[in-house]
Design a protein around this motif. Structure first.
Motif, PDB file in Angstrom:
ATOM      1  N   PHE A 155       0.853  -1.196   0.000  1.00 43.57           N
ATOM      2  CA  PHE A 155       0.000   0.000   0.000  1.00 43.57           C
ATOM      3  C   PHE A 155       0.883   1.238   0.000  1.00 43.57           C
ATOM      4  CE2 PHE A 155       0.606  -1.388   4.369  1.00 43.57           C
ATOM      5  CZ  PHE A 155       0.937  -0.238   5.053  1.00 43.57           C
ATOM      6  N   ASP A 156       0.360   2.298  -0.577  1.00 41.17           N
ATOM      7  CA  ASP A 156       1.132   3.546  -0.554  1.00 41.17           C
ATOM      8  C   ASP A 156       0.323   4.644   0.103  1.00 41.17           C
ATOM      9  OD1 ASP A 156      -0.583   4.869  -2.404  1.00 41.17           O
ATOM     10  OD2 ASP A 156       0.510   4.026  -4.086  1.00 41.17           O
ATOM     11  N   MET A 157       1.026   5.637   0.569  1.00 42.80           N
ATOM     12  CA  MET A 157       0.362   6.778   1.203  1.00 42.80           C
ATOM     13  C   MET A 157       1.195   8.026   0.993  1.00 42.80           C
ATOM     14  SD  MET A 157      -0.877   5.170   4.810  1.00 42.80           S
ATOM     15  CE  MET A 157      -2.044   6.438   5.218  1.00 42.80           C
ATOM     16  N   VAL A 158       0.510   9.152   0.913  1.00 44.82           N
ATOM     17  CA  VAL A 158       1.203  10.431   0.983  1.00 44.82           C
ATOM     18  C   VAL A 158       1.462  10.695   2.462  1.00 44.82           C
ATOM     19  CG1 VAL A 158       0.941  12.908   0.668  1.00 44.82           C
ATOM     20  CG2 VAL A 158       0.241  11.349  -1.138  1.00 44.82           C
ATOM     21  N   THR A 159       2.717  10.951   2.786  1.00 42.23           N
ATOM     22  CA  THR A 159       3.086  11.116   4.196  1.00 42.23           C
ATOM     23  C   THR A 159       3.606  12.537   4.449  1.00 42.23           C
ATOM     24  OG1 THR A 159       5.373  10.423   3.830  1.00 42.23           O
ATOM     25  CG2 THR A 159       3.767   8.690   4.335  1.00 42.23           C
ATOM     26  N   ARG A 160       3.612  12.902   5.706  1.00 39.22           N
ATOM     27  CA  ARG A 160       4.179  14.202   6.102  1.00 39.22           C
ATOM     28  C   ARG A 160       5.358  13.913   7.030  1.00 39.22           C
ATOM     29  NH1 ARG A 160       2.594  14.623  11.400  1.00 39.22           N
ATOM     30  NH2 ARG A 160       0.815  13.330  11.883  1.00 39.22           N
ATOM     31  N   PRO A 161       6.286  14.863   7.150  1.00 41.72           N
ATOM     32  CA  PRO A 161       7.403  14.662   8.079  1.00 41.72           C
ATOM     33  C   PRO A 161       6.875  14.460   9.498  1.00 41.72           C
ATOM     34  CG  PRO A 161       7.797  16.561   6.665  1.00 41.72           C
ATOM     35  CD  PRO A 161       6.391  16.136   6.418  1.00 41.72           C
ATOM     36  N   ALA A 162       7.565  13.622  10.267  1.00 43.60           N
ATOM     37  CA  ALA A 162       7.063  13.251  11.600  1.00 43.60           C
ATOM     38  C   ALA A 162       6.861  14.464  12.505  1.00 43.60           C
ATOM     39  CB  ALA A 162       8.012  12.250  12.247  1.00 43.60           C
ATOM     40  N   GLY A 163       7.684  15.508  12.370  1.00 41.11           N
ATOM     41  CA  GLY A 163       7.562  16.661  13.263  1.00 41.11           C
ATOM     42  C   GLY A 163       6.435  17.611  12.891  1.00 41.11           C
ATOM     43  N   GLN A 164       5.870  17.426  11.708  1.00 45.13           N
ATOM     44  CA  GLN A 164       4.860  18.383  11.227  1.00 45.13           C
ATOM     45  C   GLN A 164       3.472  18.000  11.765  1.00 45.13           C
ATOM     46  OE1 GLN A 164       3.472  18.387   7.002  1.00 45.13           O
ATOM     47  NE2 GLN A 164       4.985  20.014   6.821  1.00 45.13           N
ATOM     48  N   PRO A 165       2.661  18.977  12.199  1.00 41.80           N
ATOM     49  CA  PRO A 165       1.342  18.616  12.731  1.00 41.80           C
ATOM     50  C   PRO A 165       0.466  17.954  11.662  1.00 41.80           C
ATOM     51  CG  PRO A 165       1.620  21.008  12.675  1.00 41.80           C
ATOM     52  CD  PRO A 165       2.909  20.418  12.215  1.00 41.80           C
ATOM     53  N   PRO A 166      -0.449  17.093  12.092  1.00 41.00           N
ATOM     54  CA  PRO A 166      -1.328  16.427  11.134  1.00 41.00           C
ATOM     55  C   PRO A 166      -2.141  17.446  10.344  1.00 41.00           C
ATOM     56  CG  PRO A 166      -1.645  15.550  13.347  1.00 41.00           C
ATOM     57  CD  PRO A 166      -0.755  16.736  13.479  1.00 41.00           C
ATOM     58  N   GLU A 196       3.136   7.306  12.392  1.00 40.62           N
ATOM     59  CA  GLU A 196       1.687   7.052  12.584  1.00 40.62           C
ATOM     60  C   GLU A 196       1.253   5.783  11.843  1.00 40.62           C
ATOM     61  OE1 GLU A 196      -1.031  11.001  13.057  1.00 40.62           O
ATOM     62  OE2 GLU A 196       0.109  10.891  11.201  1.00 40.62           O
ATOM     63  N   VAL A 197       1.805   5.594  10.657  1.00 40.68           N
ATOM     64  CA  VAL A 197       1.452   4.392   9.886  1.00 40.68           C
ATOM     65  C   VAL A 197       1.960   3.152  10.621  1.00 40.68           C
ATOM     66  CG1 VAL A 197       1.720   3.180   7.677  1.00 40.68           C
ATOM     67  CG2 VAL A 197       1.515   5.685   7.707  1.00 40.68           C
ATOM     68  N   VAL A 198       3.192   3.256  11.109  1.00 38.43           N
ATOM     69  CA  VAL A 198       3.768   2.119  11.852  1.00 38.43           C
ATOM     70  C   VAL A 198       2.893   1.830  13.074  1.00 38.43           C
ATOM     71  CG1 VAL A 198       5.781   1.350  13.197  1.00 38.43           C
ATOM     72  CG2 VAL A 198       6.109   2.595  11.029  1.00 38.43           C
ATOM     73  N   ALA A 199       2.501   2.875  13.796  1.00 41.21           N
ATOM     74  CA  ALA A 199       1.676   2.686  15.003  1.00 41.21           C
ATOM     75  C   ALA A 199       0.330   2.062  14.645  1.00 41.21           C
ATOM     76  CB  ALA A 199       1.467   4.024  15.713  1.00 41.21           C
TER      77      ALA A 199
END
Ligand SMILES: C[S@@+](CC[C@H](N)C(=O)[O-])C[C@H]1O[C@@H](n2cnc3c(N)ncnc32)[C@H](O)[C@@H]1O
Length: 234
Positions: A155-166, A196-199
């Motif tokens: 599966f793929d997803m558009v992700t944001r950097p971990a430090g950036q708010p959702p 978040e994806v890992v969690a």
């Protein structure tokens, strides 16, 4: 007496229509065909690297069914296509009319396949349509339940950097009607961080085996990066 002026009749503007209700007709031309070339290249790379068996499959958020047709052309059987949009599914049915693929009108937040499969794909940002992390957790649990032991999901997803708010990106696609009216489709997608994806996979029964940044298609704003994940059901 002078005639009372009659106010002009306002042209009715239809409100929002469900995502893909109108764009289904132009999806392949605008996005889908180009996306497919890219998805296929990434998928084949992962398939070779991780020796993913292609004995049966389901493509979740299958859209117009191009990846379903590809899997069938490679001899995978059965192949299920699942989508919540009847408009996208009707295109998928037309594209796969004679190849034995099967389709389900379902929301992936309540995924129920008739039987488990060896491969489950969910591509081109379909999971970004899940707007809260609990929905993502539910989806991964359902993915695991839908896979045979030892089965894989890509599966793929558009992700944001971990430090950036959702954030949720809302795109309004305006569509002109033949009668001069216009309507719009609203596409709301959430960018998740990789942690978040890992969690969200934790406790689902899926074990993440790989996450790769992928290039080639422009992901949505704010330093977003598209990542393709491979997970296995133990
Ligand atoms: C960007 S399109 C990708 C279609 C296809 N996977 C492709 O690669 O061209 C996203 C698809 O996901 C579907 N989708 C979005 N949310 C969904 C949900 N909750 N359940 C099922 N399908 C969903 C949409 O209807 C749409 O067909």
């Amino acid at each position: 007496m002078p005639p009372t002026p009659v106010p002009p009749t306002p042209v009715p503007t239809p409100g929002p229509v469900p995502a893909y209700a109108r764009t289904a007709a132009v999806y392949d031309e605008l996005l889908g065909d180009r996306a497919f070339d890219h998805l296929r290249a990434v998928f084949e790379e992962l398939e070779g690297r991780h020796r993913i068996p292609l004995t049966s499959a389901a493509d979740i958020g299958c859209g117009t069914g191009t990846f379903v047709a590809y899997l069938r052309a490679r001899g995978v059987r059965p192949v299920w296509g699942v989508d919540r949009s009847p408009h996208m599914l009707s295109r998928a049915l037309a594209k796969n009319r004679a190849n034995g693929a099967r389709f389900l009108l379902q929301d992936l937040r309540a995924l129920r396949l008739p039987h488990q499969v060896a491969l489950l794909t969910c591509q081109f940002d379909t999971l970004n349509y899940l707007l809260v992390p609990t929905e993502l957790r539910t989806a991964f649990r359902d993915f695991a339940r839908s896979l045979q032991p030892g089965g894989h999901t890509v599966f793929d997803m558009v992700t944001r950097p971990a430090g950036q708010p959702p954030y949720v990106r809302v795109a309004r696609v305006r569509l002109a009607g033949p009668d001069g009216t216009s309507s719009y489709e609203t596409h709301a997608q959430r960018a998740y961080s990789v942690p978040e994806v890992v969690a969200a996979t934790a406790g689902s029964g899926l074990r993440l085996r790989a996450a790769h940044r992928v290039r080639g298609l422009r992901p949505g704003g704010r330093q977003a990066v598209r990542v393709v994940f491979l997970a296995r059901k133990d």
